[in-house]
Write a protein that holds these residues in place. Structure first.
Motif, PDB file in Angstrom:
ATOM      1  N   VAL A  25       0.829  -1.201   0.000  1.00 19.66           N
ATOM      2  CA  VAL A  25       0.000   0.000   0.000  1.00 19.66           C
ATOM      3  C   VAL A  25       0.866   1.255   0.000  1.00 19.66           C
ATOM      4  CG1 VAL A  25      -1.758   1.294   1.278  1.00 19.66           C
ATOM      5  CG2 VAL A  25      -1.884  -1.196   1.173  1.00 19.66           C
ATOM      6  N   ARG A  26       1.893   1.261   0.852  1.00 18.84           N
ATOM      7  CA  ARG A  26       2.801   2.404   0.985  1.00 18.84           C
ATOM      8  C   ARG A  26       4.243   1.922   0.951  1.00 18.84           C
ATOM      9  NH1 ARG A  26      -0.785   2.685   4.798  1.00 18.84           N
ATOM     10  NH2 ARG A  26       0.669   1.903   6.342  1.00 18.84           N
ATOM     11  N   ILE A  27       5.127   2.793   0.474  1.00 19.14           N
ATOM     12  CA  ILE A  27       6.553   2.498   0.443  1.00 19.14           C
ATOM     13  C   ILE A  27       7.280   3.631   1.159  1.00 19.14           C
ATOM     14  CG2 ILE A  27       8.567   2.186  -1.041  1.00 19.14           C
ATOM     15  CD1 ILE A  27       6.604   1.150  -3.211  1.00 19.14           C
ATOM     16  N   GLY A  28       7.969   3.297   2.235  1.00 17.61           N
ATOM     17  CA  GLY A  28       8.758   4.292   2.959  1.00 17.61           C
ATOM     18  C   GLY A  28      10.138   4.400   2.339  1.00 17.61           C
ATOM     19  N   ILE A  29      10.642   5.638   2.257  1.00 13.28           N
ATOM     20  CA  ILE A  29      11.943   5.874   1.627  1.00 13.28           C
ATOM     21  C   ILE A  29      12.786   6.759   2.535  1.00 13.28           C
ATOM     22  CG2 ILE A  29      13.116   6.805  -0.419  1.00 13.28           C
ATOM     23  CD1 ILE A  29      10.268   6.424  -1.801  1.00 13.28           C
ATOM     24  N   ALA A  30      14.057   6.386   2.670  1.00 10.28           N
ATOM     25  CA  ALA A  30      15.027   7.185   3.412  1.00 10.28           C
ATOM     26  C   ALA A  30      16.291   7.295   2.564  1.00 10.28           C
ATOM     27  CB  ALA A  30      15.349   6.536   4.758  1.00 10.28           C
ATOM     28  N   ILE A  31      17.074   8.330   2.798  1.00  8.09           N
ATOM     29  CA  ILE A  31      18.326   8.509   2.060  1.00  8.09           C
ATOM     30  C   ILE A  31      19.448   8.835   3.027  1.00  8.09           C
ATOM     31  CG2 ILE A  31      17.258   9.226  -0.110  1.00  8.09           C
ATOM     32  CD1 ILE A  31      17.884  12.130   0.684  1.00  8.09           C
ATOM     33  N   CYS A  32      20.679   8.659   2.559  1.00  9.11           N
ATOM     34  CA  CYS A  32      21.836   9.038   3.357  1.00  9.11           C
ATOM     35  C   CYS A  32      22.717   9.975   2.539  1.00  9.11           C
ATOM     36  CB  CYS A  32      22.617   7.815   3.833  1.00  9.11           C
ATOM     37  SG  CYS A  32      23.580   6.974   2.566  1.00  9.11           S
ATOM     38  N   ASP A  33      23.671  10.557   3.223  1.00  6.20           N
ATOM     39  CA  ASP A  33      24.636  11.435   2.569  1.00  6.20           C
ATOM     40  C   ASP A  33      25.646  10.589   1.788  1.00  6.20           C
ATOM     41  OD1 ASP A  33      27.391  11.531   4.514  1.00  6.20           O
ATOM     42  OD2 ASP A  33      25.554  10.708   5.368  1.00  6.20           O
ATOM     43  N   PRO A  34      26.422  11.204   0.894  1.00  6.37           N
ATOM     44  CA  PRO A  34      27.371  10.434   0.070  1.00  6.37           C
ATOM     45  C   PRO A  34      28.465   9.715   0.862  1.00  6.37           C
ATOM     46  CG  PRO A  34      26.993  12.606  -0.878  1.00  6.37           C
ATOM     47  CD  PRO A  34      26.333  12.600   0.469  1.00  6.37           C
ATOM     48  N   ASP A  35      28.730  10.162   2.093  1.00  6.09           N
ATOM     49  CA  ASP A  35      29.775   9.535   2.912  1.00  6.09           C
ATOM     50  C   ASP A  35      29.243   8.441   3.836  1.00  6.09           C
ATOM     51  OD1 ASP A  35      31.814  11.166   1.837  1.00  6.09           O
ATOM     52  OD2 ASP A  35      31.221  12.786   3.194  1.00  6.09           O
ATOM     53  N   TRP A  36      27.967   8.134   3.742  1.00  7.75           N
ATOM     54  CA  TRP A  36      27.325   7.074   4.511  1.00  7.75           C
ATOM     55  C   TRP A  36      27.380   7.322   6.016  1.00  7.75           C
ATOM     56  CZ3 TRP A  36      28.307   1.538   2.226  1.00  7.75           C
ATOM     57  CH2 TRP A  36      28.034   1.537   0.864  1.00  7.75           C
ATOM     58  N   ILE A  37      27.159   8.565   6.411  1.00  7.27           N
ATOM     59  CA  ILE A  37      27.217   8.901   7.832  1.00  7.27           C
ATOM     60  C   ILE A  37      25.826   9.109   8.424  1.00  7.27           C
ATOM     61  CG2 ILE A  37      28.036  10.607   9.512  1.00  7.27           C
ATOM     62  CD1 ILE A  37      30.446  11.029   7.584  1.00  7.27           C
ATOM     63  N   LEU A  38      25.004   9.890   7.743  1.00  2.00           N
ATOM     64  CA  LEU A  38      23.718  10.291   8.279  1.00  2.00           C
ATOM     65  C   LEU A  38      22.576   9.817   7.387  1.00  2.00           C
ATOM     66  CD1 LEU A  38      22.251  11.998  10.446  1.00  2.00           C
ATOM     67  CD2 LEU A  38      22.459  13.937   8.882  1.00  2.00           C
ATOM     68  N   ALA A  39      21.596   9.135   7.972  1.00  4.01           N
ATOM     69  CA  ALA A  39      20.405   8.693   7.243  1.00  4.01           C
ATOM     70  C   ALA A  39      19.212   9.512   7.711  1.00  4.01           C
ATOM     71  CB  ALA A  39      20.149   7.209   7.487  1.00  4.01           C
ATOM     72  N   SER A  40      18.350   9.866   6.766  1.00  4.08           N
ATOM     73  CA  SER A  40      17.171  10.668   7.082  1.00  4.08           C
ATOM     74  C   SER A  40      15.961  10.114   6.349  1.00  4.08           C
ATOM     75  CB  SER A  40      17.365  12.114   6.610  1.00  4.08           C
ATOM     76  OG  SER A  40      18.518  12.676   7.161  1.00  4.08           O
ATOM     77  N   PRO A  41      14.777  10.168   7.006  1.00  4.71           N
ATOM     78  CA  PRO A  41      13.573   9.763   6.287  1.00  4.71           C
ATOM     79  C   PRO A  41      13.304  10.766   5.171  1.00  4.71           C
ATOM     80  CG  PRO A  41      13.009  10.648   8.450  1.00  4.71           C
ATOM     81  CD  PRO A  41      14.502  10.609   8.360  1.00  4.71           C
ATOM     82  N   LEU A  42      12.877  10.286   4.025  1.00  6.88           N
ATOM     83  CA  LEU A  42      12.600  11.186   2.906  1.00  6.88           C
ATOM     84  C   LEU A  42      11.093  11.362   2.722  1.00  6.88           C
ATOM     85  CD1 LEU A  42      13.769  12.873   0.561  1.00  6.88           C
ATOM     86  CD2 LEU A  42      13.582  10.823  -0.847  1.00  6.88           C
ATOM     87  N   GLU A  43      10.396  10.268   2.432  1.00  7.81           N
ATOM     88  CA  GLU A  43       8.963  10.382   2.209  1.00  7.81           C
ATOM     89  C   GLU A  43       8.308   9.013   2.181  1.00  7.81           C
ATOM     90  OE1 GLU A  43       8.421  12.433  -1.481  1.00  7.81           O
ATOM     91  OE2 GLU A  43       9.651  11.032  -2.583  1.00  7.81           O
ATOM     92  N   ILE A  44       6.989   9.060   2.081  1.00  7.12           N
ATOM     93  CA  ILE A  44       6.197   7.846   1.931  1.00  7.12           C
ATOM     94  C   ILE A  44       5.509   7.938   0.577  1.00  7.12           C
ATOM     95  CG2 ILE A  44       4.257   6.514   2.805  1.00  7.12           C
ATOM     96  CD1 ILE A  44       4.983   7.733   5.588  1.00  7.12           C
ATOM     97  N   ARG A  45       5.667   6.889  -0.210  1.00 10.87           N
ATOM     98  CA  ARG A  45       5.091   6.849  -1.555  1.00 10.87           C
ATOM     99  C   ARG A  45       3.911   5.886  -1.551  1.00 10.87           C
ATOM    100  NH1 ARG A  45       4.200   8.603  -6.743  1.00 10.87           N
ATOM    101  NH2 ARG A  45       3.923   6.835  -8.108  1.00 10.87           N
ATOM    102  N   PRO A  46       2.701   6.385  -1.835  1.00  7.41           N
ATOM    103  CA  PRO A  46       1.589   5.446  -1.999  1.00  7.41           C
ATOM    104  C   PRO A  46       1.827   4.616  -3.260  1.00  7.41           C
ATOM    105  CG  PRO A  46       0.820   7.739  -1.924  1.00  7.41           C
ATOM    106  CD  PRO A  46       2.305   7.769  -1.999  1.00  7.41           C
ATOM    107  N   VAL A  47       1.591   3.327  -3.187  1.00  5.86           N
ATOM    108  CA  VAL A  47       1.773   2.456  -4.346  1.00  5.86           C
ATOM    109  C   VAL A  47       0.747   2.851  -5.408  1.00  5.86           C
ATOM    110  CG1 VAL A  47       1.628   0.072  -5.165  1.00  5.86           C
ATOM    111  CG2 VAL A  47       2.715   0.583  -2.970  1.00  5.86           C
ATOM    112  N   SER A  48       1.205   2.900  -6.652  1.00  6.77           N
ATOM    113  CA  SER A  48       0.361   3.312  -7.764  1.00  6.77           C
ATOM    114  C   SER A  48       0.436   2.244  -8.852  1.00  6.77           C
ATOM    115  CB  SER A  48       0.845   4.670  -8.283  1.00  6.77           C
ATOM    116  OG  SER A  48      -0.020   5.169  -9.273  1.00  6.77           O
ATOM    117  N   THR A  49       0.313   2.652 -10.090  1.00  4.55           N
ATOM    118  CA  THR A  49       0.436   1.705 -11.204  1.00  4.55           C
ATOM    119  C   THR A  49       1.912   1.418 -11.451  1.00  4.55           C
ATOM    120  OG1 THR A  49       0.616   3.410 -12.903  1.00  4.55           O
ATOM    121  CG2 THR A  49      -1.623   2.697 -12.282  1.00  4.55           C
TER     122      THR A  49
END
Length: 172
Positions: A25-49
């Motif tokens: 139903v939903r897909i949670g997404i998080a990203i990190c910085d290029p040096d792999w130090i800090l991770a942060s939540p980005l957004e929630i994507r509702p599943v679509s087509t």
């Protein structure tokens, strides 16, 4: 951080990673910085087509300069896999084929529990907690992946071609 000479199925040892907490139903997404130090939540994507989802993930990879994906793999406490594990494996393969980016699977046991605990600490309302939990679960997944890589000195998780029997992830 993993060593440069570690066998890694094309997975980079630096650059922005995106973690995906896959759901039907939903897909949670998080990203990190290029040096792999800090991770942060980005957004929630509702599943679509499939077409809209493919466009979304391709655009996301481009706009966020994502180098690779980490997809949560639900594993039972005894190390076994379920139908949800199979769905996550299929999604990870689809994501790799859709974006052309390296993709690894990583044990997501207890990420939702940890995400709920993190959100409760921030004293948000129950409604906001429900809205944020999938993105924060992806953040917990990414933090765990990064920490495991640092601790082991090599990439954590499993590649897309690893079979279910290879992916107990006990040492992940």
């Amino acid at each position: 951080m993993p060593t440069q000479d570690a066998p890694n199925d094309g997975f980079p040892t630096e650059g922005r990673l995106a973690a995906v907490d896959f759901g039907t139903v939903r897909i949670g997404i998080a990203i990190c910085d290029p040096d792999w130090i800090l991770a942060s939540p980005l957004e929630i994507r509702p599943v679509s087509t499939p077409d809209k989802d493919a466009q979304y993930f391709a655009d996301l990879a481009r706009s966020e300069r994502i180098a690779a994906w980490v997809v949560g793999l639900p594993i039972h406490c005894d190390g076994g896999e379920s139908d949800k594990s199979k769905q996550s494996r299929e999604f990870a393969k689809w994501l790799h084929e859709t974006t052309g980016l390296p993709t690894r699977l990583f044990d997501e046991r207890f990420t939702t529990v940890a995400a709920n605990a993190k959100i409760r600490q921030s004293k948000t309302t129950r409604k906001k907690t429900k809205q944020r939990v999938d993105a924060v679960a992806a953040q917990v997944l990414l933090e765990s992946f990064l920490e495991s890589c640092r601790y082991r000195g090599e990439l954590a998780g499993v590649g897309l071609e690893d079979s279910a029997s290879d992916a107990s992830l006990d040492d992940a």
